[in-house]
Design an enzyme around this catalytic site. Structure first.
Site, PDB file in Angstrom:
ATOM      1  N   SER A 147       0.841  -1.124   0.091  1.00  0.00           N
ATOM      2  CA  SER A 147      -0.106   0.010   0.093  1.00  0.00           C
ATOM      3  C   SER A 147       0.763   1.414   0.039  1.00  0.00           C
ATOM      4  O   SER A 147       1.882   1.454   0.611  1.00  0.00           O
ATOM      5  CB  SER A 147      -1.016   0.042   1.326  1.00  0.00           C
ATOM      6  N   LYS A 156       2.077  -3.554   6.274  1.00  0.00           N
ATOM      7  CA  LYS A 156       2.378  -3.553   4.981  1.00  0.00           C
ATOM      8  C   LYS A 156       3.843  -3.513   4.711  1.00  0.00           C
ATOM      9  O   LYS A 156       4.392  -4.499   3.851  1.00  0.00           O
ATOM     10  CB  LYS A 156       1.528  -2.839   4.187  1.00  0.00           C
ATOM     11  N   TYR A 184      -1.211   0.234   9.913  1.00  0.00           N
ATOM     12  CA  TYR A 184      -1.548  -0.567   8.753  1.00  0.00           C
ATOM     13  C   TYR A 184      -0.128  -0.244   8.104  1.00  0.00           C
ATOM     14  O   TYR A 184       0.186  -1.309   7.086  1.00  0.00           O
ATOM     15  CB  TYR A 184      -2.940   0.048   7.907  1.00  0.00           C
TER      16      TYR A 184
END
Length: 327
Positions: A123, A155, A151
């Site tokens: 991402s 990732k 997050y």
């Protein structure tokens, strides 16, 4: 050819499955071949048209628990994960799914007799504005990731795991950093970027939508079609053509919510943007503003990938792909 998609019942997983079944598919520099078996692993059942295809085998349940049911594959697309807002709200869930789940999948692939091609969906959130350094500025292929969310960290960990399993020869890994995908059909999800679809999708359907950032906030977007192009190219490229084990930044269109609203009105031919409520959210706003909005992607361009030219084109494609969306 056998293919596994984790997150196979999700939005991108469903689109990818349909594209693969339309085939033929080239993997790892080899010639095109038809998909003989497509395993869709997810917490939910796949779409009805996929479930009815005799080549599709749904595997429903938590990823770690269903890995023994997947069998060996030629290519694995790892799309499953907890999205940005949910990973930030529930740290343990994000770590369990995005880190532990990815490591377990890599161990599953490591046990294959022949290392499979493994495409990992990372991402744009691996980049962020470090408070001690300042805005991230323009991101290029060599920009150091400095994630500013759980997050993004998860990732980035996944990218490094894929790179090391590839270095060791356990998999033929390719990590692609996805931009915010807009416009997504269906209901909003827990991603912090979900509004970047909602401010188009809902007004087209005659419903109100909230934009939680100021109108002139720059954002980086990619359409579903171009995102799929990047994912499939990662699987198709040979090892030499793919090159570095470092994750690949997919091309992005830089725009703003204000420009998106204007494009919505031009394509709709109405004042649909009047259904957007502009309310700066103290939780979502800072997170979105920490993400980079401008990218230079020469590596992706060398592989034949490009961004959309305008958000008008993205809205037109959304309407064409979803003819029932307009009220």
């Amino acid at each position: 050819m056998k293919v596994v998609i984790t997150g196979g019942a999700g939005f991108l997983g469903t689109l990818l499955a349909r594209r693969l079944l339309a085939g033929p598919v080239a993997v790892g520099g080899a010639g095109p071949a038809a998909v003989g078996e497509l395993v869709l692993a997810d917490l939910a059942e796949p779409a009805a048209d996929l479930a009815e295809d005799e080549r599709v085998r749904p595997v429903v349940g938590e990823l770690v628990s269903v890995l023994p049911e997947l069998g060996e594959a030629d290519v694995v697309f790892h799309l499953a994960g907890v999205v940005s807002g949910a990973a930030e709200a529930d740290f343990d869930l994000g770590m369990r799914t995005n880190v532990d789940g990815t490591r377990a999948l890599l161990e599953y692939a490591r046990r294959h007799r022949t290392p499979p091609v493994l495409v990992f969906s990372s991402s744009l959130a691996v980049f962020g504005s470090d408070p001690a350094i300042g805005p991230v500025g323009v991101v290029d292929d060599d920009t150091l990731p400095r994630p500013q969310s759980s997050y993004g960290v998860q990732k980035f960990i996944g990218e490094q795991l894929v790179a090391d399993y590839t270095r060791k020869g356990f998999v033929r890994g390719r990590s692609v950093r996805l931009m915010t995908v807009s416009v997504r059909p269906g209901r909003p999800n827990a991603a912090a970027s979900s509004f970047l679809s909602g401010i188009v999708r809902e007004p087209l359907a005659g419903q109100r939508a909230v934009c939680p950032v100021p109108p002139d906030t720059p954002v980086a977007l990619s359409s579903p079609r171009r995102t799929l192009d990047g994912i499939l190219l990662a699987a198709r490229a040979g090892d030499e053509a793919w090159g570095s084990r470092t994750a690949l930044n997919l091309p992005a269109l830089t725009t703003t919510p204000r420009e998106m609203a204007a494009a919505l009105d031009r394509v709709a031919g109405t004042r649909a943007s009047e259904l957007i409520d502009w309310i700066d959210d103290p939780a979502i706003g800072p997170l979105v503003r920490s993400w980079p909005a401008r990218l230079r992607t020469p590596r992706a361009h060398a592989l034949g990938l490009t961004a959309e030219e305008s958000f008008d084109d993205i809205v037109r494609a959304y309407v064409a792909d979803n003819p029932a969306v307009r009220s």
